[in-house]
Structure formats: structure tokens, C-alpha cells
Write a protein that holds these residues in place. Sequence first.
Motif, mmCIF file in Angstrom:
data_model
loop_
_atom_site.group_PDB
_atom_site.id
_atom_site.type_symbol
_atom_site.label_atom_id
_atom_site.label_comp_id
_atom_site.label_asym_id
_atom_site.label_seq_id
_atom_site.Cartn_x
_atom_site.Cartn_y
_atom_site.Cartn_z
ATOM 1 N N ALA A 10 0.818 -1.210 0.000
ATOM 2 C CA ALA A 10 0.000 0.000 0.000
ATOM 3 C C ALA A 10 0.850 1.256 0.000
ATOM 4 C CB ALA A 10 -0.929 0.005 1.217
ATOM 5 N N SER A 11 2.120 1.121 0.307
ATOM 6 C CA SER A 11 2.952 2.323 0.337
ATOM 7 C C SER A 11 3.708 2.514 -0.973
ATOM 8 C CB SER A 11 3.934 2.253 1.506
ATOM 9 O OG SER A 11 5.002 1.402 1.177
ATOM 10 N N THR B 43 7.176 20.047 3.527
ATOM 11 C CA THR B 43 7.787 18.749 3.820
ATOM 12 C C THR B 43 6.684 17.725 3.968
ATOM 13 O OG1 THR B 43 9.580 19.820 4.981
ATOM 14 C CG2 THR B 43 9.263 17.490 5.415
ATOM 15 N N LEU B 44 6.820 16.630 3.230
ATOM 16 C CA LEU B 44 5.826 15.571 3.330
ATOM 17 C C LEU B 44 6.515 14.223 3.468
ATOM 18 C CD1 LEU B 44 2.805 14.625 3.081
ATOM 19 C CD2 LEU B 44 3.283 14.234 0.672
ATOM 20 N N ARG B 45 6.121 13.485 4.459
ATOM 21 C CA ARG B 45 6.503 12.087 4.582
ATOM 22 C C ARG B 45 5.237 11.270 4.461
ATOM 23 N NH1 ARG B 45 9.475 13.704 8.623
ATOM 24 N NH2 ARG B 45 7.738 13.329 10.025
ATOM 25 N N THR C 283 8.369 6.949 4.115
ATOM 26 C CA THR C 283 9.030 7.476 2.929
ATOM 27 C C THR C 283 9.019 8.996 2.911
ATOM 28 O OG1 THR C 283 7.922 5.631 1.844
ATOM 29 C CG2 THR C 283 9.174 7.155 0.426
ATOM 30 N N PRO C 284 10.186 9.632 2.871
ATOM 31 C CA PRO C 284 10.184 11.079 2.699
ATOM 32 C C PRO C 284 9.851 11.374 1.239
ATOM 33 C CG PRO C 284 12.432 10.237 2.843
ATOM 34 C CD PRO C 284 11.529 9.050 2.934
ATOM 35 N N VAL C 285 8.855 12.205 1.004
ATOM 36 C CA VAL C 285 8.454 12.478 -0.387
ATOM 37 C C VAL C 285 8.925 13.871 -0.806
ATOM 38 C CG1 VAL C 285 6.552 12.541 -2.030
ATOM 39 C CG2 VAL C 285 6.467 10.940 -0.132
ATOM 40 N N GLY D 28 10.978 13.818 -5.625
ATOM 41 C CA GLY D 28 10.435 14.860 -4.771
ATOM 42 C C GLY D 28 10.994 16.253 -5.000
ATOM 43 N N ARG D 29 11.876 16.408 -6.007
ATOM 44 C CA ARG D 29 12.378 17.742 -6.321
ATOM 45 C C ARG D 29 11.997 18.116 -7.733
ATOM 46 N NH1 ARG D 29 16.218 18.960 -2.561
ATOM 47 N NH2 ARG D 29 16.635 17.111 -1.318
#
Lengths: 190, 197, 238, 238
Positions: free
Chosen positions: C133-134, D11-13, D17-19, D206-207
Motif C-alpha cells: 500500500a505504500s 515537507t511531506l513524509r 518514505t520522505p516524499v 520529490g524535487r
Amino acid sequence: MNNSSRQIATVSLFAALIAVFGLIPKIDLPLGVPITLQTLGVMLAGALLRPRQAFLAVALLLAAVALGLPLLSGGRGGPAVFFAPSAGYLIGWPLGAWVTALVMQALPTAAPRRAAVSAFFAAVAGGLLVVHACGVVGLMLIAQLPAAKALLGTLLFVPGDLIKAVVTAGVVHTVARGLPDWQLGGGNAR
Amino acid sequence: MLSLYADTPSWLHRVPAGLKLAALAGGGLALALTTDALALAVAAVAALGLLASLGPAGRGARRPMTVTLVVAALLVGLHALLGTVPLGLVAALRLVCTTALGLALTLTTRPADLVEVIERLLQPLRHLGLDPSRFALHLALMLRYTEHFFARWQQLDEAHRLRTGRPGGLRLLAPLTLQMLLAARRVADTLHVRLGR
Amino acid sequence: MTAGLHLSDLTLRRGATPVFDGLTLSLTEPRIGLVGDNGAGKSSLLRLLCGLERPQAGRVTVDGQALAGAPLPPGRIGLMFQNPDEQIIFPTVEEELALGPQAAGASRRDAQAAAREALGRRGLADWAPRAIASLSHGQRQFVCWLALDLAAPRVRLLDEPYASLDLPGQAWLREEIRRAPAQVLVSTHLLDPVRDFARVLWLERGRVRADGPGAEVCAAYEADVAQRVAGRSVRPGA
Amino acid sequence: MTAGLHLSDLTLRRGATPVFDGLTLSLTEPRIGLVGDNGAGKSSLLRLLCGLERPQAGRVTVDGQALAGAPLPPGRIGLMFQNPDEQIIFPTVEEELALGPQAAGASRRDAQAAAREALGRRGLADWAPRAIASLSHGQRQFVCWLALDLAAPRVRLLDEPYASLDLPGQAWLREEIRRAPAQVLVSTHLLDPVRDFARVLWLERGRVRADGPGAEVCAAYEADVAQRVAGRSVRPGA
Ligand SMILES: Nc1ncnc2c1ncn2[C@@H]1O[C@H](COP(=O)(O)OP(=O)(O)OP(=O)(O)O)[C@@H](O)[C@H]1O
Ligand SMILES: Nc1ncnc2c1ncn2[C@@H]1O[C@H](COP(=O)(O)OP(=O)(O)OP(=O)(O)O)[C@@H](O)[C@H]1O
Ligand SMILES: O=C(O)CCCC[C@@H]1SC[C@@H]2NC(=O)N[C@@H]21
Ligand SMILES: [Mg+2]
Ligand SMILES: [Mg+2]
């Protein structure tokens, strides 16, 4: 993410889950209280949701039953079911789900294995002890059974309900691995 | 979400949802109160006849109905072992009846129509501070999920059979629960974006 | 024994929709493409071939053996579903990939080791414990291909495998398909990957409108689309 | 008031997972494309913009209004999901399409009439009573676009809308997008439909790797892919 839609979606999901378990038929015992898989749904709601949501999910199912939808095992529904010998257990369901979720919140859930073990104990506390306590009171009040008989009767369900608690643990184990961001004990927050 | 609703028209599609619901509720009550095996047998035959009368629209009922019949037979067998055949017969027949009636309703009624009826029924509760439309949304979703469970289980089982040559059986319970949690998330996402709830 | 896939005089209705009416086909080439409009019947054909749909009339044979409701043993024929979420059963990548070897008789441990090995060979060792799911949509499509590859059936049916893959992923999958030691049928809206196939079928409302070398059939389909678009007679997904 | 969509220092995780890490963007052009590898963050960006993901830091504003958990009214911003099965709630086409107008306050009857009217205008009147489950994948994608169009939000986010559409359908959707009286953001692996956009963003892990006119950015992305494929440094969907 907005809480209202989350809440609506999960509460109805678990009400449906309990309803689906009702399609798997019950085994009638002479006591007038059936062995049913629906208690597995009650335990799962408690193990996977926040206390409030767990309570509401079971309450929603009972409301739909009261309205006449045939969602209890064996396809029963309507207000009459709340006057049967098993009514005590029924009333105990939402409370049991609520307690299960409360216990789940108090126990460790970080690793999948831990979470599974916690779920087993939470299910036993809420889905078994609380539900059976309410059920015994119901049997005494409605079926006019003496306390000793009622207690003995409810013991018949314990082995089955222990198996359900084990299954609950298994499901929680899968969920913990498959949806790591499902906050066990914290409910459906992301 | 998946659904069992059949778009092949049948006569039952044209019966108003309120009438069907009332019939189901009435029938359910009658079934619950009856303990006469003969009466229940007649009812079961009638209910199966009802499904059959839907023609091609009833196709979706075949698989759940087969499962139910097998389970009903097992139930009678179990009671035979316990020496309580009449009790088992009654339970089995009741199961067949209610499943058949329930399926007939879902196959031929759009949930939106059903929920509209319930919402109307609940209007009086407005005075008690309960929001009937919110409750109706809960109910609607609950009914949709029940169908989704079935359809999703079929899909999982299909994938499992194709990939292993065997039906998935109980092994699918945990994956199915997981899928349903995901479905709940998606529905929440959709409600959020599309309804601004 | 007639090797390969054969359909004879096949009729299929799905719900109220007639999909095929007297379709006869012999599919024996090692690489076959399937193109055509939405609703033409590509997925239905693939589902028929692996026994997920039962025809109202006619028969399907795989290597001379008739498909009669029951699915063939999994080593025989495999399908990569159009929607990854319909194919994936298990919660983590490793368990999902292990299903194929397990079905073939490997122990759980060996199957999971095989899964990790397959991931490692492709530089994806860190995916093993990840929750399905991730993963992003395209990442889930990879998992589906890997699962099929690990199960290693002799016939592989791929239903729009390119749909959500990024450009490098498309190149990668083309290469995997080229190398796969199996018969491969690919349905796709992206024509480039099947242009060099020896055989491509163009389906139109359940009939074979053209059948021949990839380059020719794709060109004919594109010309037809261009004409319809120019004539504004585009009705979506009829 | 700053019109359009703005992200600042976001900032989004997602799970572990850091996105995104400190992403700042102003999206004000009427048509914006979003390209990049699987897992680059395209879907995550679109989900952020409509409030489905809550960033760990930074803020998102829509027409000057901050998205803070509470959803915007549905007339404001709409999303077409990457997987049609995630978007569709109701069992029939008509009910599904009616949801938008109903959410905007129309009565059930009026909403269903609007749905039928929209279908009729596109020559699809016979789709109204059909069960969604009986539509092919691409056909379901059409339904999703139609549902979004009927809800008529001022900003439309499309997550790989072309993925399962046939060639005529792709042409048709391009035309619908061209005509839509709304700001449209499209994420896609199919580059042709965004080549003529005034602005395309190329996301990489993510960039923003490139940001400029569609023709340029698409060419740069393609060149990069070609180089990676030639150098065999393709690791699927990393
Ligand atoms: N489950 C179903 N029940 C009834 N009809 C269906 C079902 N699935 C597909 N159909 C119908 O069968 C026809 C063929 O569908 P199919 O899915 O095979 O098309 P396809 O060529 O794969 O299209 P796409 O490119 O959109 O995936 C279509 O008209 C579709 O509406
Ligand atoms: N639900 C989730 N939980 C945790 N991580 C996620 C989740 N969804 C996506 N991710 C991760 O976030 C990153 C960005 O994913 P995203 O879905 O935004 O990519 P994408 O650009 O849309 O890819 P695709 O082209 O495959 O659709 C990926 O590394 C992915 O593995
Ligand atoms: O269906 C009903 O009317 C209510 C049934 C209650 C059954 C109780 S709940 C706890 C215990 N465990 C079972 O399996 N059955 C009883
Ligand atoms: Mg298809
Ligand atoms: Mg995406």
C-alpha cells in the motif's frame, strides 16, 4: 485529511464487516443464544479503531438491525431481537468494542508482533469479558436463569471466542505490516 | 467500489424501493417468529423462485447462493450429530430465505433509492436532534461495503485461484480486511474531495 | 496435439453486453500484441484464455487441453491484471512475490528467498519488506510483473502492463518481455512496444478487424483513429 | 490575494518514505503538466493540493486561502484519481455522475437529469443506467472525467488520466481539457498531451528537476531517459 469523512467511512465499514460475518450462519444452542462469528467483527472493530469509532460502528449496526434490516446472523432483524435471551450480549457488543479499543490504546503496538499480542489481550478483555458479563446479566433478567446457570451457559462460548481473539491478532498482524501508517490504538489517522 | 447491482433489467427493478424494503422487513419478522419447518420450507422455495424469476439479472446471485446452500446443508448435518435435526432444519431454511430475499433486494435496487426511503422514514427523528441525512449516508455506505466485501472477496479468490490453482479460503480473511481498510480510506478521500465533507 | 492457444466459435456475454460472437482464433506465435479501442474486448479475451470467463458457447484449448471452468495449474498460464489492485493479495512485496514459488511447491522460506533474490537481481533488494500500500501505482505494476515472472508460467497474458509505467520502466519491461522464456500476449494502448511483434491483432467491438505483422496493424489502427478524430466521430469508449 | 495554488517550504513524509523536503512552488498558469518517474511524487503533489495529504511542515494555499485540514468547498478544487476504482462510489453511471451536482445543492432529480444531459451531449445517453462494474477500465476512466466535469470545480487535478484510454479517447480528453473553463493540472507518463502546455514540471525524487515550457521540459526528460536506458542504469520505479 478531514476527520468527518474518515469517521463516516470507517464507522460504516466496520458495521458492514459485522453484518458480513452475520452471513456466516450461527450455531444454535439450546440456551437461546447462538454461537456467531459476529463477535469477531466486534473484536476487530475494537482492535483497529479508536474507542469512539468502535462504539459507533457497532451501534450503527444495531440501529440498522432495529430498523428491520436482517443483519444479525441467521438473517434476523427488527426490534424483537432486543427482547430475546441473547439481548444482553447484543447490548454488550458496543461496550465490548469500546473497551477493546481502550485496552488496545494502553498496550504497545509499535512492532507488528507486539500489536498482534496486544490485540489478543484487548479482544479478550473487551470482546470476551465485557460482552459475556453483559450477556450473563441479560440471561438472568430476560431468560430468568439463576446466576450459576447463566455463568455455566456462557462458558460454552469461551473456547470459540478465544479462537476469535486469536484470529483478531492475526488480522492485526497483517494490517500492521500492510498498512504501517494505520495507527493501531490511535485509529484511522494518517 | 465494486457492486453486485445488476443492470440487466428485471420486473423487480421496477418495484419501488420502499415496497421492497417493507416486504423484506415484514418477511424477516415473519421468518424470525416462525419455527414451523414446513412453512419455512415453502418460504424458501418461494424465495428461490423469486431469485429465479429475475432471469439474467439474477446471475450475480448464483455464487453467493451456492455458498449459502452448502453452508445450510452443513448446518443440518451438524445438528444431526447433536441430535437436534428440527432445530437445524429451521435455522438452515431461515438462512436460505433471508439470503435469497436480501440478494434479490441488492441485485435490483440502487442503494441510493433504498437510502432515500430510510431517510424519509427517519425524518421524525430530526426533533430528537439526530441528523437523518448523516445517518442515511452511514447506512448507504454500510450497504455498499457489504456488497463490496463480496465482490472484493470474489476478486481476491479469482486472483488466488489463477495464481495458485487453489481457492484462497480462510487465508484470504486478513488480506480482505486489509483491502477493506484501504477501501475505507479511498472512500474517505473521495468524500473529502467530491463532497467537501 | 495442437500447441498454443486456440479459440473456436466462441460466444461470450458479460452481463447484458455481448462481447464475442463466434470468435475463432489460433494464437501460437511467441509474441502477440492486442490493440483496439476501449471496450473492444481485449481484457475479456485474456480473461477467457486463462479460464476466468466462461464462454456461453465454443471452446478454448491450451496446448490441446480444453479449459472447462477449472483453472489450469498455475505453471501453465498466468495473467498480469490491468489493475494491479486486482492482482495483489498479500500485504508486503516479499509475501506477494513468494506466492508463485509457493504454489509450485516451494517451502515458505525458499519461496521468500527466491522473492528476495529476484528483487536483488534487479537492484530492488530494499523493496522486500515494504508494504504494497505504500508503493506508487507504477511501482505496484512492477510488483505484478515480478510476481508473474517468478511464477514463470509458460504462457503470460499481460493486460495493459505499460499503462502506469514511467518511460524507463516501459523500456525495462520491453526488455523483460523480450527475454522471457514464455509465450507472451500483450494488450496495450501504447503501440510502440508491439510494433516489432510478428503478430498483432486489432480488435473492434469483439471482432478481429486486422491481424498481421505489428508494424502494419499498428499503422492501420493509427490511420483509422486519425480519420475518426479528424471526422469528429469520436464517441468515447463506445 | 495571491490567486492560484501555492506551496511554500513543504515537507511531506508518507509513512516512512520522505516524499518532499522543502518544496516551494507557485502554480498559476491555466494548464500545467507534471512528468517524472514512478514514485517521483506526482500523485503526492496532487493529493497535497486538494488537502488529502497533510504536510509535516510548510503550507499550501489555494487562491490565498490556506488548506488546513478542513476541506475546501467542492466547487473549488477537484481530483480525478489515478485508479478509477478509487474514485467511483456508486454502482451506476447516472448515480455516480449525479454526486457532483448533488453536493453543490441540486436535488437528486435535477442532479440525475444533469448527469443524463451531460451523457447525451457526448452521445452516451445509453450509459446512464449501466452498472459501473460492467464497464471496461478505459470506460470507467471516462466516467471519472465526466464526474469531475459535472462537478465543475475551478481547479482540476488529473492524475494520469490518459493511462488506460484508447487513442480516440486520448484525443477526446485532450480536447475536453483544452476547452475546460478551469485551471487544469495533469500528471502523465504520456508526454504528447502536455508538450504544448505553457508549463510543465519534471519531478525527480520529490524535487523539481526542470520547470518550463512543455516542449522543452518533455524533450529534456526524454533525453535523460534515453541516456539512462542506454547506460542500462534503469532501476524500475525507484
Ligand atoms: N464485468 C463486466 N460485466 C459486464 N460487461 C462487461 C464487464 N467487463 C467488461 N464488460 C463489457 O465488455 C466489453 C469488453 O470489455 P473489455 O474490458 O474486454 O474491453 P477492453 O478492450 O479491455 O477495454 P479497455 O481498453 O478499456 O480496457 C465492454 O463493452 C464492456 O462494457
Ligand atoms: N500510501 C503511501 N504510504 C507510504 N508511502 C507512499 C504511499 N504512497 C506513495 N508512497 C511513496 O511516496 C513516493 C511518491 O509516490 P507517488 O505516488 O506520489 O509517486 P508518483 O509520482 O505518483 O508515481 P507513479 O507514476 O508510479 O504514479 C513513492 O516513493 C512511494 O513509494
Ligand atoms: O445474534 C444475536 O442475537 C446475539 C448473539 C450473541 C451471541 C453471544 S456474543 C458472545 C458469545 N459468543 C458467541 O459466539 N455467541 C455469544
Ligand atoms: Mg481492458
Ligand atoms: Mg501516481
